[in-house]
Design a protein around this motif. Structure first.
Motif, PDB file in Angstrom:
ATOM      1  N   PRO A  19       0.795  -1.231   0.000  1.00 55.62           N
ATOM      2  CA  PRO A  19       0.000   0.000   0.000  1.00 55.62           C
ATOM      3  C   PRO A  19       0.828   1.282   0.000  1.00 55.62           C
ATOM      4  O   PRO A  19       0.309   2.339  -0.361  1.00 55.62           O
ATOM      5  N   CYS A  20       2.097   1.213   0.420  1.00 61.03           N
ATOM      6  CA  CYS A  20       2.904   2.436   0.423  1.00 61.03           C
ATOM      7  C   CYS A  20       3.620   2.647  -0.904  1.00 61.03           C
ATOM      8  O   CYS A  20       3.960   3.767  -1.260  1.00 61.03           O
ATOM      9  N   TYR A  21       3.822   1.572  -1.633  1.00 56.57           N
ATOM     10  CA  TYR A  21       4.550   1.673  -2.907  1.00 56.57           C
ATOM     11  C   TYR A  21       3.599   1.898  -4.078  1.00 56.57           C
ATOM     12  O   TYR A  21       4.023   2.300  -5.151  1.00 56.57           O
ATOM     13  N   GLY A  30      -3.957  -4.012   3.001  1.00 56.85           N
ATOM     14  CA  GLY A  30      -3.452  -3.446   4.240  1.00 56.85           C
ATOM     15  C   GLY A  30      -2.060  -3.939   4.553  1.00 56.85           C
ATOM     16  O   GLY A  30      -1.516  -4.801   3.868  1.00 56.85           O
ATOM     17  N   ARG A  31      -1.501  -3.354   5.615  1.00 53.20           N
ATOM     18  CA  ARG A  31      -0.198  -3.804   6.101  1.00 53.20           C
ATOM     19  C   ARG A  31      -0.304  -3.932   7.614  1.00 53.20           C
ATOM     20  O   ARG A  31      -1.192  -3.367   8.260  1.00 53.20           O
ATOM     21  N   MET A  32       0.613  -4.695   8.160  1.00 54.60           N
ATOM     22  CA  MET A  32       0.607  -4.847   9.608  1.00 54.60           C
ATOM     23  C   MET A  32       2.025  -4.640  10.115  1.00 54.60           C
ATOM     24  O   MET A  32       2.970  -5.232   9.606  1.00 54.60           O
ATOM     25  N   HIS A  33       2.178  -3.718  11.058  1.00 58.48           N
ATOM     26  CA  HIS A  33       3.489  -3.431  11.646  1.00 58.48           C
ATOM     27  C   HIS A  33       3.637  -4.188  12.957  1.00 58.48           C
ATOM     28  O   HIS A  33       2.724  -4.162  13.779  1.00 58.48           O
ATOM     29  N   LEU A  34       4.780  -4.798  13.149  1.00 60.15           N
ATOM     30  CA  LEU A  34       5.049  -5.484  14.415  1.00 60.15           C
ATOM     31  C   LEU A  34       6.018  -4.629  15.231  1.00 60.15           C
ATOM     32  O   LEU A  34       7.170  -4.431  14.830  1.00 60.15           O
ATOM     33  N   ASN A  55      10.384   7.862  11.704  1.00 54.33           N
ATOM     34  CA  ASN A  55      10.601   7.207  10.409  1.00 54.33           C
ATOM     35  C   ASN A  55       9.292   6.736   9.814  1.00 54.33           C
ATOM     36  O   ASN A  55       9.063   6.805   8.637  1.00 54.33           O
ATOM     37  N   GLU A  56       8.479   6.189  10.653  1.00 59.18           N
ATOM     38  CA  GLU A  56       7.258   5.575  10.146  1.00 59.18           C
ATOM     39  C   GLU A  56       6.051   5.925  10.992  1.00 59.18           C
ATOM     40  O   GLU A  56       5.032   5.280  10.889  1.00 59.18           O
ATOM     41  N   ASN A  57       6.191   6.909  11.848  1.00 60.15           N
ATOM     42  CA  ASN A  57       5.124   7.054  12.823  1.00 60.15           C
ATOM     43  C   ASN A  57       4.717   8.452  13.156  1.00 60.15           C
ATOM     44  O   ASN A  57       5.463   9.386  12.985  1.00 60.15           O
ATOM     45  N   VAL A 220      13.118  -0.095  -2.820  1.00 59.94           N
ATOM     46  CA  VAL A 220      13.636   0.845  -1.824  1.00 59.94           C
ATOM     47  C   VAL A 220      12.810   2.132  -1.839  1.00 59.94           C
ATOM     48  O   VAL A 220      12.563   2.710  -2.890  1.00 59.94           O
ATOM     49  N   LYS A 221      12.397   2.508  -0.650  1.00 63.62           N
ATOM     50  CA  LYS A 221      11.673   3.763  -0.479  1.00 63.62           C
ATOM     51  C   LYS A 221      12.512   4.657   0.425  1.00 63.62           C
ATOM     52  O   LYS A 221      13.126   4.173   1.374  1.00 63.62           O
ATOM     53  N   ILE A 222      12.556   5.941   0.109  1.00 65.86           N
ATOM     54  CA  ILE A 222      13.275   6.885   0.969  1.00 65.86           C
ATOM     55  C   ILE A 222      12.252   7.759   1.686  1.00 65.86           C
ATOM     56  O   ILE A 222      11.322   8.283   1.063  1.00 65.86           O
ATOM     57  N   GLN A 285       7.261   9.880  -6.687  1.00 67.16           N
ATOM     58  CA  GLN A 285       6.872  10.444  -5.393  1.00 67.16           C
ATOM     59  C   GLN A 285       5.767   9.621  -4.734  1.00 67.16           C
ATOM     60  O   GLN A 285       4.796   9.231  -5.377  1.00 67.16           O
ATOM     61  N   MET A 286       5.938   9.372  -3.444  1.00 69.39           N
ATOM     62  CA  MET A 286       4.844   8.798  -2.663  1.00 69.39           C
ATOM     63  C   MET A 286       4.149   9.966  -1.959  1.00 69.39           C
ATOM     64  O   MET A 286       4.743  10.642  -1.118  1.00 69.39           O
ATOM     65  N   ARG A 287       2.908  10.203  -2.343  1.00 73.08           N
ATOM     66  CA  ARG A 287       2.216  11.369  -1.798  1.00 73.08           C
ATOM     67  C   ARG A 287       1.116  10.984  -0.808  1.00 73.08           C
ATOM     68  O   ARG A 287       0.423  11.861  -0.300  1.00 73.08           O
ATOM     69  N   HIS A 288       0.921   9.682  -0.589  1.00 75.27           N
ATOM     70  CA  HIS A 288      -0.249   9.275   0.207  1.00 75.27           C
ATOM     71  C   HIS A 288       0.134   8.697   1.571  1.00 75.27           C
ATOM     72  O   HIS A 288      -0.628   7.947   2.164  1.00 75.27           O
ATOM     73  N   CYS A 289       1.299   9.066   2.091  1.00 75.13           N
ATOM     74  CA  CYS A 289       1.755   8.528   3.381  1.00 75.13           C
ATOM     75  C   CYS A 289       0.838   9.009   4.511  1.00 75.13           C
ATOM     76  O   CYS A 289       0.382  10.143   4.525  1.00 75.13           O
ATOM     77  N   GLU A 290       0.591   8.132   5.447  1.00 74.62           N
ATOM     78  CA  GLU A 290      -0.317   8.455   6.564  1.00 74.62           C
ATOM     79  C   GLU A 290       0.420   8.545   7.897  1.00 74.62           C
ATOM     80  O   GLU A 290      -0.200   8.617   8.939  1.00 74.62           O
ATOM     81  N   ARG A 291       1.732   8.488   7.861  1.00 75.13           N
ATOM     82  CA  ARG A 291       2.528   8.534   9.102  1.00 75.13           C
ATOM     83  C   ARG A 291       1.983   7.559  10.150  1.00 75.13           C
ATOM     84  O   ARG A 291       1.454   7.945  11.190  1.00 75.13           O
ATOM     85  N   CYS A 292       2.126   6.297   9.835  1.00 75.75           N
ATOM     86  CA  CYS A 292       1.496   5.259  10.669  1.00 75.75           C
ATOM     87  C   CYS A 292       2.297   4.958  11.920  1.00 75.75           C
ATOM     88  O   CYS A 292       3.494   5.200  11.983  1.00 75.75           O
ATOM     89  N   ARG A 293       1.619   4.388  12.868  1.00 73.51           N
ATOM     90  CA  ARG A 293       2.267   3.959  14.110  1.00 73.51           C
ATOM     91  C   ARG A 293       3.070   2.685  13.885  1.00 73.51           C
ATOM     92  O   ARG A 293       2.861   1.967  12.910  1.00 73.51           O
ATOM     93  N   LYS A 299      -5.668  -0.972   6.447  1.00 65.40           N
ATOM     94  CA  LYS A 299      -5.362  -0.166   5.274  1.00 65.40           C
ATOM     95  C   LYS A 299      -4.844   1.193   5.746  1.00 65.40           C
ATOM     96  O   LYS A 299      -5.171   1.639   6.853  1.00 65.40           O
ATOM     97  N   LEU A 300      -4.065   1.868   4.929  1.00 70.11           N
ATOM     98  CA  LEU A 300      -3.506   3.157   5.318  1.00 70.11           C
ATOM     99  C   LEU A 300      -4.633   4.122   5.661  1.00 70.11           C
ATOM    100  O   LEU A 300      -5.577   4.275   4.888  1.00 70.11           O
ATOM    101  N   GLY A 301      -4.533   4.740   6.812  1.00 64.33           N
ATOM    102  CA  GLY A 301      -5.549   5.704   7.216  1.00 64.33           C
ATOM    103  C   GLY A 301      -6.824   5.055   7.738  1.00 64.33           C
ATOM    104  O   GLY A 301      -7.755   5.741   8.121  1.00 64.33           O
TER     105      GLY A 301
HETATM  106 FE1  SF4 Z   1       3.380   3.532   4.517  1.00 67.64          FE
HETATM  107 FE2  SF4 Z   1       2.477   4.306   6.872  1.00 67.64          FE
HETATM  108 FE3  SF4 Z   1       5.072   3.974   6.466  1.00 67.64          FE
HETATM  109 FE4  SF4 Z   1       3.789   6.056   5.348  1.00 67.64          FE
HETATM  110  S1  SF4 Z   1       4.125   5.673   7.540  1.00 67.64           S
HETATM  111  S2  SF4 Z   1       5.264   4.734   4.351  1.00 67.64           S
HETATM  112  S3  SF4 Z   1       1.838   5.079   4.867  1.00 67.64           S
HETATM  113  S4  SF4 Z   1       3.460   2.368   6.463  1.00 67.64           S
END
Ligand code: SF4
Ligand code: SF4
Length: 315
Positions: A19-21, A30-34, A55-57, A220-222, A285-293, A299-301
Motif C-alpha cells: 500500500p505504500c509503494y 493493508g499492512r501490519m506493523h510489528l 521514520n514511520e510514525n 527501496v523507499k526513501i 513520489q509517494m504522496r499518500h503517506c499516513e505517518r502510521c504507528r 489499510k492506510l488511514g
Molecule cells: Fe506507509 Fe504508513 Fe510507512 Fe507512510 S508511515 S510509508 S503510509 S506504512
C-alpha cells in the motif's frame, strides 16, 4: 526466442501489493506493523524516545512493544480467516463493528508484514528473530522494514535471506554539513559520535546500504523529513541523488516539532505538495503517506489495531 523481458518494477508483487509503494494497492490492501524494536542507535533532533520512531510514525501514541513470540501470535490471529477484521463493501472494519451486513470476509487483505519501530529495527536483535519466525510460518506476505540505515550494509544479506523485499531508509540529508544539524549523535562501534563525524558516518552507511538494497533488487523507499530552515533547501538534492541511485519511491514527511526542533514551524500540506512537485522530475513520489504507528494494522488511514487490541484484551 532470446528476447529480454523489460524490467518493470511496478509489475512486481512487492510494488503491486504494497500500500505504500502503490497508491492503487493502498485502496485494496493493508499492512501490519510489528512493534518489536524499541532501541535506536542514533538520536535525531526531532525525536523523543517516548514516542514512536518518526521514520514511520506519528508521535503521541505509544505502542506496546511485543516480543517476537507475541508478534507471531498476533500475526496468526490477524491473518487467520474470520479474524478481527472484516470487509464490508470496500471498507475494512473490526469484527465488532455494528454496521450493516458482512458482504465478504477475507483473510488475505493484509499483504505486508513490516517492522518499523518504535526504534530502529536494525538496532534490535529481536528483529531478526521475528523475521526468522515469520519466514518459517508466513512465507507469503511481503516483508518490509524501515531503518535509519546506519546498520543496513551489515545486515542486508541477512534481510535478503529472511525474504525482506521492501526497505525504507530515512535519509534527511546527503550533505554532512546539513546532517550534523539534524543528528545529536550516532552510536558506532561502541562509541558515540557527535557533530560532523556522526553525520558523515551515518551518511556513508546510508549510501552504501541503499546501493546494496537496490543491487539486491529490493524495492527501496526513501523517507525524508522536511525540516524548515534546516533541510528544506536541500530536499530536492536528496531526491535527485536517490533517483540516480535507483530507489523506487520518495516520501516526504513534514517534521513534527519536538525535542530540539520543538520551535520549528512545521511545513503545511501545500509546502509538502510543492516539495513533491519540485522532486518529481527526479524520482517517483509517494504522496499518500499516513505517518502510521509502529503497531499499525489495516489499510492506510483506516487502521484497526486499536479495535484488535481491545478485542483480544491487553497485550
Ligand atoms: Fe506507509 Fe504508513 Fe510507512 Fe507512510 S508511515 S510509508 S503510509 S506504512
Ligand atoms: Fe527516533 Fe527513529 Fe531517529 Fe531513532 S531513527 S532517533 S527512533 S526518529
Amino acid at each position: 526466442n532470446g528476447k529480454e523481458i523489460p524490467y518493470d518494477p511496478s509489475a512486481l508483487r512487492k510494488i503491486r501489493e504494497h500500500p505504500c509503494y502503490s497508491e492503487n494497492a493502498s485502496h485494496k490492501f493493508g499492512r501490519m506493523h510489528l512493534a518489536v524494536a524499541p532501541d535506536c542507535n542514533i538520536q535525531c533532533n526531532y525525536c523523543i524516545r517516548d514516542f514512536d520512531c518518526v521514520n514511520e510514525n506519528r508521535p503521541g501514541v505509544c505502542s506496546s512493544v511485543l516480543s517476537p513470540e507475541e508478534a507471531i501470535v498476533l500475526v496468526r490471529e490477524v491473518m487467520s480467516k474470520d479474524s478481527y477484521v472484516k470487509v464490508i463493501g470496500s471498507d475494512i472494519f473490526p469484527i465488532s463493528h455494528p454496521s450493516g451486513t458482512i458482504v465478504k470476509s477475507k483473510d488475505s487483505y493484509i499483504k505486508v508484514i513490516g517492522i518499523a519501530g518504535p526504534g530502529d529495527p536494525l538496532a534490535n536483535d529481536v528483529t531478526f528473530e521475528t523475521l526468522r519466525m515469520l519466514k518459517e510460518e508466513f512465507p507469503v506476505p511481503l516483508k518490509c522494514l524501515s531503518t535509519n540505515g546506519l546498520m543496513l550494509p551489515e545486515y542486508i544479506d541477512l534481510l535478503d535471506e529472511y525474504g525482506v523485499s521492501n526497505i525504507t531508509v530515512t535519509c534527511n540529508a546527503i550533505d554532512p554539513a546539513i546532517g550534523e544539524k539534524i543528528y545529536s549523535y550516532v552510536e558506532w562501534e561502541g562509541e558515540k559520535l557527535h557533530g560532523r563525524k556522526a553525520a558523515e558516518r551515518l551518511l556513508a552507511q546510508q549510501m552504501k546500504g541503499i546501493e546494496m538494497a537496490v543491487e539486491h533488487k529490493m524495492a527501496v523507499k526513501i523517507n525524508t523529513v522536511l525540516i524548515p530552515g534546516i533541510n528544506d533547501h536541500h530536499v530536492v538534492d536528496v531526491a535527485k541523488k536517490m533517483g540516480e541511485m535507483g530507489v523506487y519511491t520518495f516520501n516526504i514527511i513534514p517534521v513534527i516539532p519536538l525535542y530540539k526542533f520543538a520551535d520549528i514551524i512545521p511545513p503545511t500540506l501545500s509546502d509538502k505538495k510543492a516539495m513533491h512537485d519540485a522532486c518529481a522530475p527526479f524520482v517517483r513520489q509517494m504522496r499518500h503517506c499516513e505517518r502510521c504507528r509502529a503497531d499499525a494494522i489495516g489499510k492506510l488511514g483506516k487502521d484497526v489495531q486499536e479495535e484488535i487490541y481491545r478485542n483480544r484484551g491487553s497485550l
